[in-house]
Design an enzyme around this catalytic site. Structure first.
Site, PDB file in Angstrom:
ATOM      1  N   ILE A 448       0.829  -1.221   0.000  1.00 17.30           N
ATOM      2  CA  ILE A 448       0.000   0.000   0.000  1.00 17.30           C
ATOM      3  C   ILE A 448       0.854   1.258   0.000  1.00 17.30           C
ATOM      4  CG2 ILE A 448      -1.993  -1.056   1.104  1.00 17.30           C
ATOM      5  CD1 ILE A 448      -1.041   0.075   3.768  1.00 17.30           C
ATOM      6  N   GLY A 451       8.568   3.969   0.000  1.00 20.31           N
ATOM      7  CA  GLY A 451       9.317   5.187   0.271  1.00 20.31           C
ATOM      8  C   GLY A 451      10.760   4.858   0.525  1.00 20.31           C
ATOM      9  N   GLY A 452      11.515   5.886   0.951  1.00 20.65           N
ATOM     10  CA  GLY A 452      12.921   5.676   1.217  1.00 20.65           C
ATOM     11  C   GLY A 452      13.156   4.729   2.371  1.00 20.65           C
ATOM     12  N   GLY A 454      11.431   1.955   2.968  1.00 22.47           N
ATOM     13  CA  GLY A 454      11.107   0.579   2.629  1.00 22.47           C
ATOM     14  C   GLY A 454       9.702   0.495   2.049  1.00 22.47           C
ATOM     15  N   ASP A 572       9.602  15.635  11.549  1.00 20.08           N
ATOM     16  CA  ASP A 572       9.209  15.398  10.151  1.00 20.08           C
ATOM     17  C   ASP A 572       7.684  15.406  10.033  1.00 20.08           C
ATOM     18  OD1 ASP A 572       9.527  14.993   7.462  1.00 20.08           O
ATOM     19  OD2 ASP A 572       9.849  12.829   7.612  1.00 20.08           O
TER      20      ASP A 572
END
Length: 624
Positions: A448, A451-452, A454, A572
């Site tokens: 689903i 990204g960086g 995984g 973040d």
């Protein structure tokens, strides 16, 4: 006509505007215009030079300001203008009308500072200014209104704290300060109000603990403290409120166990709502004594164990909600439990029962033939399992023989004591093998997101529980240094120790071969970015929903910064790192760059986060 002292034309279906000639009634003392269809404005000079004792404009369609000299003679006792469209400030002379007895102004748009509108009114019995736009702070002078029985100021913009002097209003029976901007604690002095039967302080910003001496208000029938930031436990002394029929403490920061003494509130009828807090432990079986209760909501907490079987005897229950806890076992019988939707049980570890969408507890039935059938099934299962185990053993031997030397290295973190102490789903409700089976060994069809970090998979377990699984590939990051290993440990430590309804829940983690795995609760709406920029965002993300999301994220950050020890800095905050529940309640996620600030650390950190979201500081970023 100028000598007329009484003008009473109520409930005559009169319409139109008031004639300006009404100001010519120089001896007017009693004016009753309520329950008609009047519109327009009230002549601004009405009341000038008069000694009005009674004035009622209620239940019409008047607009504009009230006459500013309406109470010129300071003789006003009964004043009602409720349910109109009045705006502007209240007449300043009202503050000096010490003989006020009954004032109803609810359902208008009045503005101004409430302390400028009212003063000391020793004979005041009834005041309702709810649903306007009044601001300012509550004065301790209200404590001098010792004869007041009903005080409603809800739905305004009042700020500051609730004065302790409110405990001096000895005749007070009904107090509502809901939906304002009040801060500070709930005054313990409110426990002195021996005649109080209704207390509503909901949807403010009140903090601190619930005063134990609220249990002294023996006549209380309704208590609503929902939508605040109250902390601590529920005082067991509240169980003394033998007349209580309504109790709502939802959407706070209450913790600890639910007191079993609440089961002694046998008159509870309309509602018991403890949802969206941080209650833990088992649900007290003593709550089953609440046989008059109609609505029970314990959702969005950290409750564990079964729903007590004795709840089946709560014959008056109409609705229940146990969703998003860690409950297990059989769902009780009874209409309220069996006829509700599966949404009332979603987000738990292992509830089962005769509810559509919930796993059945017993897939078989009794009897000799059933026993024979079970023996056949067991024999078959044993045979199949034996074959599968032999095949798995052979496959493992082949794989071990073919592994390259690099693949034979076991991740060093596996041998670390800290990692071993935090085993996969330590309650044992599901295992890593369950995850593998649910994703068909992590096939692309279950992916689903990527990204960086995984890849993220959706895994629906055999129990019906749905989880999100992050898989990190060790080879992509190279050898894990001591610094990287410590960072990974800190991230897991943060997520396993935090307990907040607006922070995603971590179920467990493990390492296997070349991969590390983190398993979280699954949020069906996905990220805020997906919802905001999708078709659904245009239809459902109105300002109320957006405010709900903003407040939830703010609560999560406040918790991380001020309630965690050590404090946690996320670093973040992006649209992709805010997930949404079905009701748009936000959950902050992805603590990959989070930093735990120890007592000897500084608030300065190295640059981290997503480009476009980092603070514009070349030396580092600060999350205040």
């Amino acid at each position: 006509m100028t000598a007329l002292e009484v003008l009473d034309v109520n409930t005559n279906n009169l319409e139109g505007e008031l004639p300006a000639t009404i100001t010519l009634l120089r001896n007017l003392q009693y004016l009753a215009l309520f329950d008609n269809n009047f519109s327009g404005t009230v002549p601004p000079d009405l009341g000038k030079g008069l000694s009005l004792t009674d004035a009622s404009f209620a239940n019409n369609s008047f607009s504009g300001e009230l006459p500013q000299r309406l109470c010129d003679g300071l003789a006003l006792q009964n004043f009602t203008a409720n349910h109109n469209n009045f705006s502007g400030t209240l007449p300043p002379c009202l503050k000096n009308c010490t003989g006020l007895f009954r004032v109803r102004l609810e359902g208008n748009h009045f503005t101004g500072d409430i302390s400028e509108a009212f003063g000391v009114h020793p004979g005041l019995d009834y005041l309702d200014v709810s649903g306007s736009e009044l601001t300012g702070r509550l004065s301790s002078d209200w404590g001098k209104c010792t004869n007041i029985t009903r005080l409603h100021m809800d739905g305004n913009g009042l700020s500051g704290s609730i004065p302790a002097a409110f405990g001096s209003m000895a005749s007070l029976q009904d107090l509502s300060l809901a939906e304002n901007n009040l801060t500070g604690s709930v005054p313990p002095e409110l426990g002195q109000l021996s005649l109080l039967f209704s207390l509503n302080l909901s949807h403010n910003a009140l903090s601190g603990s619930i005063p134990a001496n609220l249990g002294n208000n023996s006549k209380l029938q309704a208590v609503d403290l929902s939508g605040n930031s109250l902390t601590g436990t529920i005082p067991s002394g509240l169980s003394k409120l033998s007349y209580l029929i309504f109790l709502d403490m939802s959407k706070n920061k209450l913790s600890g166990q639910i007191p079993g003494e609440l089961g002694n509130l046998v008159q509870l009828q309309r509602l018991l709502d403890l949802s969206s807090n941080s209650f833990s432990g088992a649900i007290p079986s003593n709550l089953g004594k609440l046989t008059n209760l109609q609505k029970l909501n314990l959702s969005h907490n950290d409750l564990s164990g079964p729903i007590p079987a004795g709840f089946s005897g709560m014959s008056s229950l109409e609705t229940v909600d146990f969703s998003y806890n860690r409950l297990t076992g059989k769902i009780p019988s009874g209409n309220a439990f069996q006829n509700t939707s599966a949404d009332a049980y979603i987000g738990n570890l292992g509830l089962c029962g005769n509810v559509q969408g919930i796993t059945s507890c017993d897939l078989g039935s009794g009897g000799a033939s059933s026993g024979h059938h079970k023996r056949i099934v067991i024999a078959t299962v044993v045979s199949v399992v034996g074959v599968v185990l032999l095949a798995a053993l052979a496959a493992c031997v082949i794989l071990l023989c073919r592994r390259r030397p690099r693949e034979q290295k076991v991740l060093e973190a596996n041998t670390n004591d800290a990692f071993e102490s935090m085993i996969w789903e330590k309650e044992g409700k599901f295992t890593f093998l369950d995850i593998v089976n649910a994703t068909d060994n992590f096939k692309e069809t279950f992916c689903i997101g990527k990204g960086g970090f995984g890849t993220v998979y959706r895994a629906e377990l055999a129990s019906g529980q749905v989880v999100a699984v992050k898989r990190f590939h060790v080879a992509e990051t190279g050898d894990i240094s001591d610094v990287s290993k410590k960072s990974f440990e800190n991230e897991i430590k943060a997520l396993t120790e935090v307990r907040h309804r607006n922070i995603v829940k971590l179920h467990g983690f493990c390492t296997s071969g070349d991969y590390m795995y983190l398993v979280y609760e699954y949020l069906e709406r996905g990220s805020l970015a997906k919802t905001l920029y999708g078709d659904e965002g245009k239809k459902k993300l109105d300002w109320d929903v957006r405010m709900k999301v903003i407040q939830g994220v703010a609560h999560a950050l406040a918790y991380l910064h001020h309630d965690c020890n050590p404090p946690i800095v996320h670093r973040d905050i992006t649209l992709n790192n805010i997930l949404l529940e079905s009701d748009f309640e936000p959950r902050l996620c992805d603590f990959g760059t989070a930093k735990l600030l120890g007592s000897a650390s500084t608030n300065w950190t190295s640059v981290a986060g997503s480009y476009g979201y980092m603070a514009p500081d070349n030396e580092g970023d600060r999350e205040v």
